[in-house]
Every structure is written in structure tokens, then in C-alpha cells.
Design a protein around this motif. Structure first.
Motif, PDB file in Angstrom:
ATOM      1  N   ALA A  26      89.330  43.633  62.110  1.00 21.25           N
ATOM      2  CA  ALA A  26      90.557  43.823  62.894  1.00 21.25           C
ATOM      3  C   ALA A  26      90.614  42.827  64.048  1.00 21.25           C
ATOM      4  CB  ALA A  26      90.624  45.256  63.423  1.00 21.25           C
ATOM      5  N   ALA A  27      89.457  42.563  64.687  1.00 16.24           N
ATOM      6  CA  ALA A  27      89.417  41.583  65.772  1.00 16.24           C
ATOM      7  C   ALA A  27      89.737  40.185  65.255  1.00 16.24           C
ATOM      8  CB  ALA A  27      88.032  41.595  66.431  1.00 16.24           C
ATOM      9  N   VAL A  28      89.284  39.874  64.039  1.00  9.24           N
ATOM     10  CA  VAL A  28      89.596  38.568  63.432  1.00  9.24           C
ATOM     11  C   VAL A  28      91.095  38.439  63.199  1.00  9.24           C
ATOM     12  CG1 VAL A  28      89.285  37.128  61.384  1.00  9.24           C
ATOM     13  CG2 VAL A  28      87.317  38.316  62.383  1.00  9.24           C
ATOM     14  N   ARG A  29      91.707  39.513  62.680  1.00  6.65           N
ATOM     15  CA  ARG A  29      93.154  39.461  62.432  1.00  6.65           C
ATOM     16  C   ARG A  29      93.931  39.305  63.741  1.00  6.65           C
ATOM     17  NH1 ARG A  29      91.770  43.802  59.040  1.00  6.65           N
ATOM     18  NH2 ARG A  29      92.895  45.305  60.367  1.00  6.65           N
ATOM     19  N   ALA A 285     103.812  51.086  62.655  1.00  8.90           N
ATOM     20  CA  ALA A 285     105.155  51.080  63.232  1.00  8.90           C
ATOM     21  C   ALA A 285     105.937  49.849  62.774  1.00  8.90           C
ATOM     22  CB  ALA A 285     105.070  51.114  64.759  1.00  8.90           C
ATOM     23  N   ARG A 286     105.243  48.740  62.515  1.00  7.35           N
ATOM     24  CA  ARG A 286     105.920  47.527  62.073  1.00  7.35           C
ATOM     25  C   ARG A 286     106.546  47.716  60.692  1.00  7.35           C
ATOM     26  NH1 ARG A 286     104.898  42.816  65.257  1.00  7.35           N
ATOM     27  NH2 ARG A 286     105.179  43.643  67.350  1.00  7.35           N
ATOM     28  N   LEU A 287     105.879  48.453  59.816  1.00  5.51           N
ATOM     29  CA  LEU A 287     106.452  48.736  58.498  1.00  5.51           C
ATOM     30  C   LEU A 287     107.708  49.590  58.647  1.00  5.51           C
ATOM     31  CD1 LEU A 287     106.468  48.717  55.442  1.00  5.51           C
ATOM     32  CD2 LEU A 287     104.752  50.535  55.471  1.00  5.51           C
ATOM     33  N   LEU A 288     107.663  50.587  59.538  1.00  2.00           N
ATOM     34  CA  LEU A 288     108.837  51.421  59.786  1.00  2.00           C
ATOM     35  C   LEU A 288     109.973  50.582  60.387  1.00  2.00           C
ATOM     36  CD1 LEU A 288     107.038  54.574  61.247  1.00  2.00           C
ATOM     37  CD2 LEU A 288     108.098  54.359  58.989  1.00  2.00           C
ATOM     38  N   SER A 289     109.611  49.608  61.215  1.00  5.38           N
ATOM     39  CA  SER A 289     110.626  48.730  61.803  1.00  5.38           C
ATOM     40  C   SER A 289     111.321  47.909  60.715  1.00  5.38           C
ATOM     41  CB  SER A 289     109.973  47.797  62.825  1.00  5.38           C
ATOM     42  OG  SER A 289     110.908  46.880  63.354  1.00  5.38           O
ATOM     43  N   ARG A 321     106.376  49.032  69.549  1.00  5.28           N
ATOM     44  CA  ARG A 321     105.057  49.684  69.568  1.00  5.28           C
ATOM     45  C   ARG A 321     103.939  48.707  69.227  1.00  5.28           C
ATOM     46  NH1 ARG A 321     106.376  55.429  66.444  1.00  5.28           N
ATOM     47  NH2 ARG A 321     108.050  56.113  67.866  1.00  5.28           N
ATOM     48  N   GLY A 322     104.294  47.561  68.726  1.00  5.82           N
ATOM     49  CA  GLY A 322     103.306  46.508  68.499  1.00  5.82           C
ATOM     50  C   GLY A 322     102.616  46.592  67.155  1.00  5.82           C
ATOM     51  N   GLN A 323     101.714  45.653  66.957  1.00  6.91           N
ATOM     52  CA  GLN A 323     100.967  45.579  65.711  1.00  6.91           C
ATOM     53  C   GLN A 323      99.814  46.573  65.731  1.00  6.91           C
ATOM     54  OE1 GLN A 323     100.190  41.345  66.066  1.00  6.91           O
ATOM     55  NE2 GLN A 323     101.570  40.922  64.368  1.00  6.91           N
ATOM     56  N   ALA A 324      99.340  46.898  64.555  1.00  4.85           N
ATOM     57  CA  ALA A 324      98.252  47.864  64.429  1.00  4.85           C
ATOM     58  C   ALA A 324      97.376  47.478  63.250  1.00  4.85           C
ATOM     59  CB  ALA A 324      98.816  49.282  64.234  1.00  4.85           C
TER      60      ALA A 324
END
Length: 430
Positions: A26-29, A285-289, A321-324
Motif C-alpha cells: 500500500a505504501a508503494v502504491r 469511495a473512489r469506486l462509488l464516485s 474522501r480520497g484514495q484508499a
């Protein structure tokens, strides 16, 4: 002669510290997003690096790792020099055995793929160089009672990534027919029904479904709407069979997009809403967006401004809400530029051309040039909006910029927008 064993990368393991492989991935992404790079890093990738299976990262990962650890080089990270790993076969003296296979091939990014990105002026050449039928993205055929395992599943997943990367750079037109071959191979593996473990079978279903969506998108973007509809339906059926909510949401997302482009706006609304229901349990949240933007575009096509604005408001709320870490890998394209571009399409469908032009302009300014096809698309949309808004000179200048940037990008969608913009400009001139 026995193959040489992989040497564990202890230096990289030390850099991971107390983080789990998933946390470090996740830190790499996150680091990749900071520099506008695109990597599909997960715990399996980290495990392969630490096990020594990946002796040198591809160029995208190299940039991300060097960004994460300023002052360190590849050797400090425990990797081998690139020229000893790929692309250059060491000299072999007479009578000596050939070098191990992993000194000339890295299945994360072959030199063939790199050259396709850097030098190919044609999507068809890029796809052929990629070798869907023979090299980097080759998917093994089921063989008798052979149990399907990690090798086959990873090949399917890699085919999905390579198709997406080529589409980002070159557009869909030259890739569609070539990409159908790995899709057939992936579903042949599913039909064989001989996965070693349930987790392997689940990954194979997910990979085959994502591959169907990727091939469906190539059909969609190149104007083959019936083919695209069939591929999306195939992905949706795969999602339902395997109970994969993430795949189901993705299939509905693309189905809504296709229905909107085909003028079936009621279907587009229903598909977007079904996607929203499927995506609710997921941590994205990005998918919902994005799904809310699909619904907004459908309402705009129906001329329902109030419903469109309501969906747009919801899309912005989710986006804020930003990326996750739960964001799907395929959503790497969805950032603020795409948000602006999709909102621009809503306003153009509602006839508010000046407002559409403002959002389309923001999309072109914000877009990372890495996504060459999307940047060309945003500029084409901007030219169209400017032309309809009566700003003829600006529209013509923007259209010329698009034409000048199309080297290596083949997209029927972009050509159609430019053709329509030319008609509007010609009518204005008369």
C-alpha cells in the motif's frame, strides 16, 4: 544441469521493517501516486521481490522505489544490475551451458514490452511485439489432468495489466482482435475446472472477468458496441458465478458507460445504480464516485438536470474522501482529470457548452501525459465543447493540438469527436 535458485533479497526485506507485505505494498502504491506513476503492487509482488524471484524491477517500480528511498540505488535495494537480468544474453563460451532462463527474462516487464511503449508508432505493432500469443502475456492451455495453479493465474492477471497499459498509451483500435486470444485462453482454463485450490479458482475467475472487461473496453472504444456488450455480460456472469462483488461493480460500471454511449440512457441509469449496490460493501469511495458519475451521465442523456446534479454532488462527496487501499487496481486512471472530464460530458449533454468547456479544460491541464490516450480524448472533448460554444478559433487550435498528439494513439472515439467538431466548425464558418 539444475536451474540456479533465487537468492532472497534481504536488503529489501530490511527496508520493509515492521510493515506487513500488504501494508508495504500500500505504501508503494501511495508513493507511485505521488509521482504520477502506475504500479499494480500487492503483497504477492512484495513476497516475490523478497524471495529473489524479481531480480530487477521494471522501470515504473524502479522510479517508485528510488522515490521512496532517496539516496539509494538499485543495488542498495538488493536488486541486480538491469543488463545482467534482461534483454542482453551474456556471452557463452564454446561448450558451456546456456545461462539460466531468468537472466534473459523478467515476467514483470519484458524488454519487448518496454520497447513497444517507447518506440512503437502503432498500436498494432505494439500488440504484436507484446506477443499475446507467445511471450510475456501467453496464457497456458489446460493440459489433461494438470492442476491449474499460480503460473496460469499469474499469466491471466499479467495479460490484464499489459492490455491496460497498452490502451493507456495507444488506444483500442489496433489491440482488440489481438487481445481476444488471451481472453479465450483464460476462459478455457476456467472451463477445465481443475484449479489446485479454491483461492486459486477465485483468482482465476476474477482475472478472467477483468480480462473480459478489458477486451470489452477495447471493443467499446473502437466502436464495436455489440462485441463490447457481449464481453461485459460475460464478465458480469463470471462475477455472479464466483460471488465477486468487486468484479460485478466493475462490469456494471462499464455496462453503464457503454449504454450511455449507445444512447440507451435508462439502461445506463439502471446499470450504474446496480453497480453502486454491488460496490457498497467494498472499501472504495473512489469506486462509488465513479459509479455516481456514470449515473450522472445517464441522467444528463435523459435531460434530467436535477437528477444529474444530485448524482454529481454525490460523486464529489465520495471523491473528496480520497484514495484508499481498497480501491480496485483497474481504477488507476480515475483521478481529478477523469472526474473533470466526466462532469464536462454531463454539461455538454445538457447543452451547457461553456460550463462543459471549463471542466474539459481542467481535465487537460491536470492529466498526466503518461495517459496519452486519455489526454488526447480530453483535448478532443474540449475542442468539441468550444466549437459548440461558438468559440471557433479556440476550438480549431485545440483540435490541431489533438491531431498533432495522435502519433501512436488509435481510438475511434477520438476520431469521431474530431469529425463531429469539424462539422460544427464548418457550419460556423458558413
Amino acid at each position: 544441469m539444475a536451474m540456479s535458485r533465487a537468492v532472497p533479497n534481504l536488503a529489501f526485506r530490511r527496508l520493509r521493517g515492521q510493515h506487513s507485505p500488504a501494508e508495504f505494498a500500500a505504501a508503494v502504491r501511495r508513493a507511485a501516486r505521488e509521482i504520477g506513476e502506475q504500479v499494480a503492487c500487492d503483497a504477492r509482488y512484495i513476497g516475490r521481490v523478497e524471495a529473489g524471484e524479481i531480480r530487477c524491477p521494471n522501470y515504473a517500480y524502479e522510479r517508485v522505489f528510488l522515490h521512496m528511498f532517496p539516496g539509494l540505488g538499485l543495488a542498495d535495494l538488493g536488486f541486480s544490475a538491469r543488463e545482467t537480468v534482461r534483454g542482453r544474453r551474456p556471452a557463452v563460451s564454446a561448450g558451456a551451458p546456456p545461462p539460466p532462463a531468468d537472466t534473459t527474462r523478467n515476467d514483470e516487464e519484458s524488454d519487448v514490452l518496454r520497447r513497444a511503449f517507447m518506440t512503437s508508432g502503432s498500436a498494432t505493432v505494439a500488440a504484436a511485439s507484446l506477443g499475446f500469443g507467445g511471450t510475456a502475456a501467453a496464457i497456458p492451455s489446460p493440459r489433461g489432468t494438470h492442476r491449474i495453479g499460480e503460473t496460469e493465474v499469474r499469466a491471466v492477471e499479467e495479460a490484464v495489466r499489459q492490455i491496460r497499459l497498452l490502451d493507456d498509451r495507444h488506444g483500442a483500435d489496433g489491440l482488440y482482435k489481438v487481445a481476444a486470444q488471451p481472453l479465450r485462453a483464460a476462459y478455457a482454463l476456467l472451463d477445465a475446472g481443475t484449479a489446485a485450490r479454491r483461492s486459486t479458482e477465485d483468482r482465476l475467475h476474477a482475472g478472467a472477468g477483468e480480462l473480459a472487461i478489458s477486451v470489452g473496453w477495447l471493443a467499446h472504444d473502437s466502436g464495436r458496441f455489440d462485441d463490447a456488450r457481449s464481453h461485459y455480460a460475460e464478465a458480469l456472469a463470471t462475477a455472479r458465478v464466483s460471488g465477486d462483488a468487486a468484479l460485478e461493480a466493475h462490469a456494471f460500471c462499464n455496462t453503464s458507460f457503454l449504454a450511455r454511449d449507445a444512447g440507451r440512457y435508462r439502461e445506463a441509469v439502471r446499470a450504474a445504480q446496480a453497480g453502486l449496490r454491488a460496490a457498497q460493501p467494498l472499501s472504495s469511495a473512489r469506486l462509488l464516485s465513479l459509479l455516481s458519475l456514470r449515473e450522472a451521465g445517464a441522467w444528463a442523456g435523459l435531460g434530467d438536470r436535477a437528477a444529474c446534479e444530485q448524482s454529481l454532488g454525490r460523486a464529489h462527496t465520495y471523491f473528496a474522501r480520497g484514495q484508499a487501499d481498497g480501491d480496485p487496481e483497474w481504477m488507476s486512471f480515475f483521478g481529478e482529470p477523469e472526474l473533470e472530464a466526466l462532469e464536462a460530458h454531463c454539461w455538454s449533454a445538457l447543452g451547457d457548452w461553456s460550463r462543459a468547456a471549463r471542466h474539459a479544460h481542467r481535465a487537460t491541464v491536470l492529466q498526466n501525459p503518461h495517459f496519452a490516450r486519455n489526454l488526447a480524448l480530453y483535448r478532443a472533448q474540449l475542442a468539441s465543447n468550444l466549437a459548440h460554444a461558438g468559440r471557433q478559433d479556440e476550438a480549431a487550435a485545440e483540435a490541431r493540438r489533438v491531431v498533432g498528439s495522435l502519433d501512436g494513439v488509435q481510438s475511434s472515439r477520438i476520431r469521431a469527436i474530431l469529425t463531429e467538431t469539424g462539422r460544427v466548425l464548418a457550419a460556423g464558418a458558413r
